[in-house]
Structure formats: C-alpha cells, structure tokens
Design an enzyme around this catalytic site. Structure first.
Site, PDB file in Angstrom:
ATOM      1  N   ARG B  50      -0.117 -18.046   0.851  1.00  0.00           N
ATOM      2  CA  ARG B  50      -1.166 -17.973   1.873  1.00  0.00           C
ATOM      3  C   ARG B  50      -1.414 -16.551   2.347  1.00  0.00           C
ATOM      4  O   ARG B  50      -2.556 -16.103   2.457  1.00  0.00           O
ATOM      5  CB  ARG B  50      -0.801 -18.852   3.072  1.00  0.00           C
ATOM      6  N   THR B  51      -0.339 -15.815   2.626  1.00  0.00           N
ATOM      7  CA  THR B  51      -0.527 -14.474   3.173  1.00  0.00           C
ATOM      8  C   THR B  51      -1.224 -13.570   2.143  1.00  0.00           C
ATOM      9  O   THR B  51      -2.154 -12.838   2.467  1.00  0.00           O
ATOM     10  CB  THR B  51       0.832 -13.864   3.586  1.00  0.00           C
ATOM     11  N   LYS B  79      12.796  -1.230 -12.428  1.00  0.00           N
ATOM     12  CA  LYS B  79      13.441  -0.150 -13.189  1.00  0.00           C
ATOM     13  C   LYS B  79      14.340   0.689 -12.296  1.00  0.00           C
ATOM     14  O   LYS B  79      14.861   1.710 -12.719  1.00  0.00           O
ATOM     15  CB  LYS B  79      12.378   0.764 -13.806  1.00  0.00           C
ATOM     16  N   ARG B 100       4.648  -6.864   1.514  1.00  0.00           N
ATOM     17  CA  ARG B 100       5.557  -7.997   1.741  1.00  0.00           C
ATOM     18  C   ARG B 100       6.830  -7.669   0.965  1.00  0.00           C
ATOM     19  O   ARG B 100       6.763  -7.331  -0.220  1.00  0.00           O
ATOM     20  CB  ARG B 100       4.924  -9.265   1.178  1.00  0.00           C
ATOM     21  N   HIS B 128       6.570 -10.386  11.009  1.00  0.00           N
ATOM     22  CA  HIS B 128       5.393 -10.898  10.299  1.00  0.00           C
ATOM     23  C   HIS B 128       4.241 -10.882  11.307  1.00  0.00           C
ATOM     24  O   HIS B 128       3.770 -11.930  11.744  1.00  0.00           O
ATOM     25  CB  HIS B 128       5.685 -12.314   9.808  1.00  0.00           C
TER      26      HIS B 128
END
Lengths: 156, 297
Positions: B50-51, B79, B100, B128
C-alpha cells in the site's frame, strides 16, 4: 573505632592525570572506557574502595592515576556517564595545574552503543551512535530507544 | 532542505497545515502539476504494497515520475553497499527520495547523507509518519481532533502505527483509551511521555467497558508471533475482534479505523456499516502523500 597508620596509598605522579572521586568499584570500567588495558604502555596506579572524606557512595571512592597522559574532552564525557562526581586533576611536574569536575554532556556521539539491535547505528554504516541525555536516560537520536539501565555495558 | 522523518518533528501547526493541504488536494486533484519535470526515487528495501503504490500514485498525480527499487536483492545493498552510499548516489539522480527500510533510524541516516529531501515511508519498527498523517486526516474528515475519545486496540506494545498516532494526538485535547491484553500494552515510557505532554491515557482490557464513550476505534493486528502458543493467541485475538454486536450502542458518528492489513481484528460484516472507514483511510494515503511530496520538493 580502630585506626591504622596513615600514609600515601599510592604515590604521586610527575606528569599525567589523576581521576579522583570515581564511584566506588568503577575504576576498572573507567580504564576500559579510556582504552587502557594490560597491553597498553601507560603507567597506572589504581585505588579502589578507599575512604572518601567527601562522602560518595557509602564514604568510598576509587582513584586512578595515569602517567604521561591528559584526557580529551570526549574521554572526560565518558567518565561523567558512570561517575558524575569524578574530578579530573591534570598534573605537570608534580603540581596540579588544573582541577575540574566532569559534566554530563547533553549529547553523546560515538560513546554508547544503542541497545536496539535493529537500530541503524548497529549496522555497517559510516555513522556514530548519537544520544541525547535526558532525565529518563539516554535517548537514541536515530531509533528513539531509551537506555535506562546497565549503561556501563553499552559504553563503546 | 526539508525532510519528513518522524511525526515527532511535527508541531500541531505543522500537522494542521499539512492536513489542510491534503484537503485542498482532495477537493481538486486534477489541477495540480507541482511535480512537473521532477523525479522521485522510491527506495523500498522492505516489502510494502500500500505505501509503495500510494507514493507511486501520488508522484504520478502531481505530474512527476518515479524510479523504484523494491527489494534489497534488486539493489547494490546486496553487494554490501551502505545505505549512506546508496542515498548519496541516488540523490544525484532525483529530486527527492522516499525510503522504506527494515532498520530503525534509517531515514534519519538517509537525511544526513542525501542532497535531496528524504521522506520516511517506514523504518523498521520505528517511524511511519505518512501513515500517522493519513490516520489523522481520516479522523478529521469525520470530526475535529480536539475533544475526542479514541480507543487504540490490539498490539499496542510493538505496533509503530499506534505509537506514532498516540504521540501525534498528544498535540490535541484528546483522551486515549488503550485496549490491549496485559502483555501488549502501550510501552510505559511512551505512556509517561504522553502524560508529560498533558495527554489523558486510560488503560482497559475489554473494549465493552469503554465502547459507548468512544468517538474513534483504531484497531491494529495482534501479532501471532508474540504469543508462546496458538491457543493463547486465539484466546486473546478472539476477545479483540470488532463485530457488529460489539459496536451496538456506539456513540453517534463513531468511526472504526485500521492501518491494514487486518487479520481477523475486524469482522467482515462490519465493512458494510457506516462507521467502517478503514478502506477510505487507506485511500487517504494518496492526498496525504501528495501533500507531503509538495511540502518537501
């Protein structure tokens, strides 16, 4: 009360630093915080649980004398975290040229490891830990964790 | 340069301004081209449907374009590249970064190394802010934030959405009712902070004790992995399930919210009731995230 003969517990040093009024039993932690181990070259004198004329923890204190070394501000900040009543005496040619108390800083950078394993400061990133010293404890400026107990074991 | 990292960085005035901007966008979304010619990097090193989709949509609706990394495996982090290096490099490609990341504090770090604005789209169990702002926006669509009684229900110990929302609401004259099993109560340190900020917090174990007083129910998922065995989970989960029967006699105008995804906390029969606002809440991610992007770019 029985009293024995009085004398110098540890001898004076020519040049260096005397850290006095360390919380009783915390001298070895102070050495660890200063990076002083059995493998380093400093000449040391350590006294633990000695009688403190100015009170302290049940009238006891620790003392550390380090020859040929003057502490940086960051090192003094570290000591303040575990022993806020410690005093730092700078000695040159057997004379105390400077005497100061330690002061708990408002912000700590790179001194304490965050207890939150998920905090970005514990990942392999080019940053130092950062804490604000509050009345509740140490507040991590990255992840908001507050360290309230067992501080000595988290000092880097 | 402005970043959006934590709801704690917002004053009441900041929140009100941003929500007002979201409201203006909601009222006339078609005329905004404020990101025309701008590009936004969506760095999603942790799964989020959703975000990520709502930020993608928000950028697009503002006339901008986005480039996306949607996994650690798809980036140089696999890496061994540091996040600091990643954001330094990506900063030279785009006008803003939406991040995120699974580590708490990652967005704060990114803001220190990026040369473009950073928006936190969730860092681990930490912050958040866009979720909190859309939660506030959804409440404000139905009622003023001042004077409300809000019930926070579910896993309040580990749920970041409830922590941030509680903190944000402490800017307003609200009464927070925490409704959780003893093991999943709001952390003491947060309750102390809320009290210090003048917020009234009342603790409950059973929602029926407080139901008629609530203006808002904010339900969250009770996480099964927090319980020692399945039986103890089901015992608790069942008692925190919102059903039409539980809602009977609720205050007029009361609304039910949930950050989604839900896992049984809300009976699907509630979906049809006028008080069910969780799908609108998810949809509000678009105007709120559009407002956040406009704020920083």
């Amino acid at each position: 009360m029985e009293s024995g003969p009085r004398g110098l517990l540890i001898s004076p040093i020519k040049d260096g630093t005397v850290i006095d009024h360390i919380r009783a039993g915390a001298a070895l932690t102070v050495l660890r915080m200063l990076g002083i181990t059995g493998q380093t070259d400093e000449e040391l004198s350590i006294a633990t649980n000695v009688t403190s004329m100015t009170g302290g923890q049940e009238g006891r204190k620790d003392i550390v004398k380090v020859s040929n070394r003057e502490l940086s501000k960051e090192e003094v900040d570290r000591i303040a975290l575990i022993s806020p009543h410690a005093t730092i005496n700078i000695i040159r040619d057997y004379i105390v040229v400077e005497k100061k108390g330690v002061e708990t800083p408002k912000l700590l950078y790179g001194i304490v490891r965050c207890t939150n394993a998920g905090c970005i400061t514990n990942a392999n990133e080019p940053i130092q830990s950062a804490f604000e010293v509050t009345e509740d404890g140490l507040h991590c400026l990255y992840c908001d964790t507050v360290i309230t107990t067992d501080l000595e074991n988290h000092i880097i | 340069m402005k970043h959006i990292i934590s709801i704690k960085d917002f004053s009441r005035e900041d929140i009100d301004t941003l929500l007002a901007r979201a409201g203006a966008i909601d009222a006339a979304p078609q005329i905004r081209k404020t990101l025309d010619g701008k590009q936004v990097a969506l760095l999603f090193f942790e799964p989020s449907t959703r975000t990520r989709m709502s930020f993608t949509s928000a950028v697009s609706r503002l006339g901008g374009t986005s480039i996306t990394v949607d996994s650690v495996e798809g980036s140089s982090i696999s890496k061994g590249e540091t996040l600091a290096d990643t954001v330094r490099v990506v900063s030279s490609y785009v006008d803003a970064i939406v991040l995120r990341h699974p580590k708490e504090g990652a967005a704060r770090l990114a803001s220190e190394f990026a040369s473009v604005p950073v928006i936190n789209a969730g860092d681990g169990a930490g912050q958040h802010p866009s979720q909190t702002l859309l939660d506030l926006y959804t409440i404000r669509q139905s009622m003023p934030l001042d004077g409300i009684h809000i019930g926070l229900l579910g896993d309040l110990r580990y749920g970041r959405t409830t922590h941030s929302l509680a903190y944000a609401l402490s800017n307003y004259d609200v009464t927070l009712h925490t409704i959780a099993p003893q093991t999943l109560e709001l952390p003491e340190s947060l309750v102390a902070e809320l009290h210090k900020r003048g917020c009234r917090v009342e603790e409950h174990e059973d929602i029926t004790d407080i139901m008629p007083e609530l203006d808002v129910i904010y339900a969250t998922r009770i996480q099964r992995e927090r319980f020692p065995d399945a039986a103890s989970y089901y015992n608790v989960a069942e008692s925190y399930r919102i059903t039409p029967e539980i809602l009977e006699g609720h205050k007029e105008g009361m609304i039910v919210l949930h950050p989604l995804p839900r896992a049984g906390e809300i009976d699907p029969r509630v979906d049809a009731l006028p008080c069910a606002r969780y799908f609108e809440q998810a949809g509000n991610g678009i105007p709120v995230r559009m407002a956040m992007l406009e704020e920083v770019i």
